[in-house]
Design an enzyme around this catalytic site. Structure first.
Site, short mmCIF file in Angstrom:
data_model
loop_
_atom_site.label_atom_id
_atom_site.label_comp_id
_atom_site.label_asym_id
_atom_site.label_seq_id
_atom_site.Cartn_x
_atom_site.Cartn_y
_atom_site.Cartn_z
N TYR A 55 0.81 -1.21 0.00
CA TYR A 55 0.00 0.00 0.00
C TYR A 55 0.85 1.27 0.00
O TYR A 55 0.42 2.31 -0.50
CB TYR A 55 -0.91 0.03 1.24
CG TYR A 55 -2.25 -0.63 1.03
CD1 TYR A 55 -2.35 -1.99 0.83
CD2 TYR A 55 -3.42 0.13 1.05
CE1 TYR A 55 -3.58 -2.60 0.65
CE2 TYR A 55 -4.65 -0.47 0.87
CZ TYR A 55 -4.72 -1.84 0.67
OH TYR A 55 -5.94 -2.42 0.49
N LYS B 107 2.63 -15.44 3.03
CA LYS B 107 2.88 -16.23 1.82
C LYS B 107 4.37 -16.50 1.78
O LYS B 107 5.08 -16.17 0.82
CB LYS B 107 2.37 -15.44 0.59
CG LYS B 107 2.39 -16.20 -0.72
CD LYS B 107 1.38 -17.31 -0.84
CE LYS B 107 1.56 -18.08 -2.13
NZ LYS B 107 0.77 -19.34 -2.18
N ASP C 173 -3.42 -18.31 0.87
CA ASP C 173 -4.36 -19.04 0.01
C ASP C 173 -5.12 -20.09 0.82
O ASP C 173 -6.33 -20.25 0.68
CB ASP C 173 -3.65 -19.65 -1.21
CG ASP C 173 -2.36 -20.37 -0.88
OD1 ASP C 173 -1.89 -20.29 0.28
OD2 ASP C 173 -1.81 -21.04 -1.78
N ASP D 108 -6.77 -6.82 3.84
CA ASP D 108 -7.83 -6.17 3.06
C ASP D 108 -8.70 -7.23 2.40
O ASP D 108 -9.93 -7.19 2.48
CB ASP D 108 -7.20 -5.27 1.99
CG ASP D 108 -8.24 -4.59 1.12
OD1 ASP D 108 -9.23 -4.09 1.68
OD2 ASP D 108 -8.08 -4.59 -0.11
N ASP E 133 -12.79 -8.77 3.66
CA ASP E 133 -14.00 -8.76 2.82
C ASP E 133 -14.59 -10.17 2.73
O ASP E 133 -15.81 -10.36 2.80
CB ASP E 133 -13.69 -8.27 1.40
CG ASP E 133 -13.94 -6.77 1.23
OD1 ASP E 133 -13.76 -6.04 2.22
OD2 ASP E 133 -14.30 -6.35 0.11
#
Ligand code: IPM
Ligand code: MG
Length: 364
Positions: free
Chosen positions: A144, A195, A227, A251, A255
């Site tokens: 970001y 990851k 994942d 983020d 959601d």
């Protein structure tokens, strides 16, 4: 004894931001007469609304108001009207700059399934029962904010877009301590999501979190690839207590996790730093439904509850706001996003008023 002052900068922003913050303000105004703190509310302009007037999504006077206030309440920013603007002046930039300039590195996104809404989720009710997750998202680092970034032309004429996924050990250590402390006050179960099998920046993440974990032997720490976490969240979400993760992964996963509650309109958040705090629902400005009195204000109202808990040290009152929301749902009131046949379909305003009514009953 004189009541202590507590100043709140209110930034409704764009789209449904205005309608939903209005309902949260009703709750704050009611509380103002009931709690042992004097709330001072000051409204400011951010996002596309600010860009239209000032040519910038975060005018200096708004930043100043945020810096001087004890907490910020934000609605939502963004919309198609501003989608073609340069990144530097897009409405979203206001949010990112507020996070960075207020030093809000810890973003807490609680995901709790309400019994009354189990059947509104696209997932089966039996896997949702008992879901109660705290997502701890790092908020001021990662891709970001990483440099270099941008789109440029190479000498051979090809265009390249670059963003940089970057973390320092200090940034990781800071958020990790925060997450372990939170886990200590919950079920002592922390899953750190990365990851590390592919990305070096998150290999460092894993190493530092493991190191910090040695200070918290009472917290059960495990690591999960992002994942796999995305899959586990819909396979068996009740396995999670606290999820600690990076800015980008947080983020995306938040959601996804919102769907466990039936609607993204339900989720509040707190963004905390050493000196400042900001509260906002996790959803966007939903321009397609703005101004129609159909948006769900619950995420914003629950953000007020988080403000009471984390910035005003009023956990009992925070609990009452949460109870009042629960009562509204028990009474069968639903905005369109969580409505199913048999429920009482109400608008944004009516839902907000119902929460205040229930809150009044709880205080009496
Ligand atoms: C969020 C939002 C923001 C983010 C956007 C609006 C910049 O999606 O708070 O989750 O990506 O952080
Ligand atoms: Mg998001």
């Amino acid at each position: 004894m004189a009541k202590k002052d507590f100043s709140i900068a209110v930034f409704p922003g764009d789209g449904i931001g205005k309608e939903i913050t209005k309902q949260a303000l009703k709750v704050l105004t009611f509380l103002n007469g009931k709690i042992n703190i004097d709330l001072r509310l000051k409204e400011g302009n951010v996002g596309g609304a600010a860009y239209d007037i000032h040519g910038t999504p975060l005018p200096p006077e708004s930043l100043d108001l945020a810096l001087k206030s004890d907490a910020v309440l934000l609605g939502a920013v963004g919309g198609p009207k501003w989608e073609n603007l340069d990144y530097a002046v897009r409405p979203e930039r206001a949010l990112l700059d507020l996070r960075k300039k207020l030093g809000l590195f810890a973003n807490l996104r609680p995901v709790a399934a309400f019994e009354e809404l189990l059947h509104t989720s696209t997932l089966k009710a039996e896997i949702l029962r008992g879901v109660n997750i705290m997502i701890v998202r790092e908020l001021t680092g990662d891709v970001y904010f990483g440099q270099p970034r941008g789109v440029s032309k190479k000498t051979n004429g090809q265009s390249i877009g670059i963003n940089t996924m970057i973390y320092t050990d200090e940034e990781i250590r800071r958020i990790a301590h925060h997450a372990f402390e939170i886990a200590r006050n919950r079920k002592n179960n922390l899953v750190s999501v990365d990851k590390a099998n592919v990305l070096e920046s998150t290999e460092l993440w894993r190493d530092v979190v493991t190191e910090v974990g040695k200070n918290y032997p009472d917290v059960n720490l495990s690591h999960m690839y992002v994942d796999n976490c995305a899959m586990q969240l819909i396979r068996n979400p009740a396995q999670f207590d606290v999820i600690l993760t990076t800015n980008l992964f947080g983020d995306i996963l938040s959601d996804e996790a919102a769907m466990l509650t039936g609607s993204i309109g339900m989720l509040p958040s707190a963004s905390l730093g050493a000196d400042h705090s900001m509260y906002e629902p996790i959803h966007g400005s939903a321009p397609d439904i703005a101004g129609q009195n159909i948006a769900n204000p619950i995420g914003t109202i629950l953000s007020v509850a988080m403000m009471l808990r984390y910035s005003m040290n009023l956990p009992d009152e925070a609990g009452l706001v949460e109870k009042a929301v629960e009562q509204t749902l028990k009474d069968g009131l639903r905005t369109k996003d969580i409505y199913q046949s048999g429920d009482k379909l109400v608008g944004t305003e009516e839902l907000g008023e119902s929460v205040v009514k229930n809150l009044r009953n709880l205080f009496n």
